[in-house]
Motif scaffolding. Structure first.
Motif, PDB file in Angstrom:
ATOM      1  N   GLU A  94       0.829  -1.200   0.000  1.00 53.66           N
ATOM      2  CA  GLU A  94       0.000   0.000   0.000  1.00 53.66           C
ATOM      3  C   GLU A  94       0.870   1.259   0.000  1.00 53.66           C
ATOM      4  OE1 GLU A  94      -3.445   2.520   0.392  1.00 53.66           O
ATOM      5  OE2 GLU A  94      -3.020   0.537  -0.453  1.00 53.66           O
TER       6      GLU A  94
ATOM      7  N   CYS B 200       0.941   4.012  -2.897  1.00 54.82           N
ATOM      8  CA  CYS B 200       0.620   5.415  -2.584  1.00 54.82           C
ATOM      9  C   CYS B 200       1.677   6.365  -3.119  1.00 54.82           C
ATOM     10  CB  CYS B 200       0.462   5.585  -1.070  1.00 54.82           C
ATOM     11  SG  CYS B 200      -1.102   4.961  -0.422  1.00 54.82           S
TER      12      CYS B 200
ATOM     13  N   THR C 157       0.826   6.707  -6.811  1.00 57.39           N
ATOM     14  CA  THR C 157      -0.355   7.544  -7.045  1.00 57.39           C
ATOM     15  C   THR C 157      -0.080   9.003  -6.690  1.00 57.39           C
ATOM     16  OG1 THR C 157      -1.240   6.989  -4.849  1.00 57.39           O
ATOM     17  CG2 THR C 157      -1.960   5.626  -6.701  1.00 57.39           C
TER      18      THR C 157
ATOM     19  N   ASP D  76      -4.812   4.742  -9.546  1.00 58.24           N
ATOM     20  CA  ASP D  76      -4.813   3.811  -8.415  1.00 58.24           C
ATOM     21  C   ASP D  76      -4.693   2.361  -8.869  1.00 58.24           C
ATOM     22  OD1 ASP D  76      -5.055   5.955  -6.737  1.00 58.24           O
ATOM     23  OD2 ASP D  76      -7.163   5.616  -6.245  1.00 58.24           O
ATOM     24  N   ASP D  77      -5.521   1.965  -9.836  1.00 52.98           N
ATOM     25  CA  ASP D  77      -5.532   0.568 -10.273  1.00 52.98           C
ATOM     26  C   ASP D  77      -4.193   0.166 -10.881  1.00 52.98           C
ATOM     27  OD1 ASP D  77      -8.111   0.375  -9.425  1.00 52.98           O
ATOM     28  OD2 ASP D  77      -9.023   0.438 -11.428  1.00 52.98           O
TER      29      ASP D  77
ATOM     30  N   ARG E 169      -1.556  -0.163  -8.021  1.00 55.06           N
ATOM     31  CA  ARG E 169      -1.783  -1.398  -7.256  1.00 55.06           C
ATOM     32  C   ARG E 169      -1.275  -2.609  -8.024  1.00 55.06           C
ATOM     33  NH1 ARG E 169      -6.124  -3.567  -3.617  1.00 55.06           N
ATOM     34  NH2 ARG E 169      -6.392  -5.763  -4.143  1.00 55.06           N
TER      35      ARG E 169
END
Length: 261
Positions: A171, A175, A178, A184-185, A188
């Protein structure tokens, strides 16, 4: 397949039930009804039997799994009587097999641990010494490691627990991406693919030290070695070691002395 009884359904044993039915749709699983929404939900989704008491479940099954907190085991043990041919499987961290045998007045007691990935049959699964049928049963949940030595089993439990930290690491890395403007996708997926790359390549080269693999990769990519040097200067692994020691201390906090007959 052996008939399986689960004496308490919590978040972890719910994943076990889901994983068993994914791997073996004809599995025979017995649950204690009680006032438990998880049991009701599993009963609606899968062909589980829900019975009235711990002893009712034990009477119908071959393998009995208890996942309750170790402080609650006294009350449970006083309510039940196992048959000699049954196997009692404990998910209680840190509770030695010897204490289980004394508590339940039963010889065949083993310890088990796995992660939430058991739900999709992809968990790392650890088990103390057990017969081949029991090993085959739990290997349905993912790659199985049998650890007859209980101190090793406790260390492996710490390893499983600390692997949950990878989610927070992933995460944090996502982050950062991003924060630099990536979707975001996409962030990830890139981070998770990186973790998968690491596991797959290290598995392909089992004889090479993990640090050596990392060093070879970092030296091959421009700029990457400088990033690794920053992690080394900041002692980035130190918090992971401290956290691992903390988890191990919690697991080994004299559980046998807290359970008496």
């Amino acid at each position: 397949m052996k008939r399986i009884g689960i004496l308490e359904v919590d978040a972890l044993t719910e994943k076990l039930v889901r994983g068993l039915f994914l791997a073996a749709p004809d599995a025979q699983v017995f649950l204690v009804s009680g006032n438990n929404e998880r049991v009701r939900k599993l009963g609606r989704e899968f062909p589980c039997w829900t019975l009235d008491s711990y002893q009712d479940v034990i009477n119908e099954t071959d393998v009995i799994i208890t996942g309750v907190d170790r402080h609650a085991l006294n009350e449970m043990a006083n309510q039940v009587q196992l048959r000699s041919a049954q196997t009692l499987v404990s998910l209680v961290p840190g509770l030695p097999s010897q204490s289980l045998r004394k508590l339940f007045r039963h010889t065949d007691c083993v310890r088990l641990m796995f992660s939430f990935a058991a739900e999709i049959n992809k968990s790392s699964v650890i088990l103390t010494g057990a017969d081949q049928e029991v090993q085959r049963l739990f290997s349905l949940l993912g790659p199985l490691t049998v650890l007859p030595d209980e101190p090793d089993f406790d260390l492996a439990t710490v390893s499983l627990c600390m692997s949950h930290g990878f989610y927070f690491l992933a995460e944090g890395l996502a982050c950062w991406l991003t924060g630099k403007g990536m979707a975001d996708d996409t962030a990830r997926q890139l981070v998770l693919n990186g973790l998968k790359d690491c596991a797959e390549y290290a598995g392909y080269h089992p004889s090479i030290n993990l640090g050596e693999l990392g060093q070879d990769m970092s030296s091959a990519a421009p700029g990457m070695s400088q990033g690794v040097e920053v992690l080394a200067r900041m002692a980035a692994l130190t918090p992971w070691h401290v956290a691992s020691d903390t988890v191990l201390s919690e697991i080994q906090e004299n559980p046998a002395a807290q359970i008496t007959r």
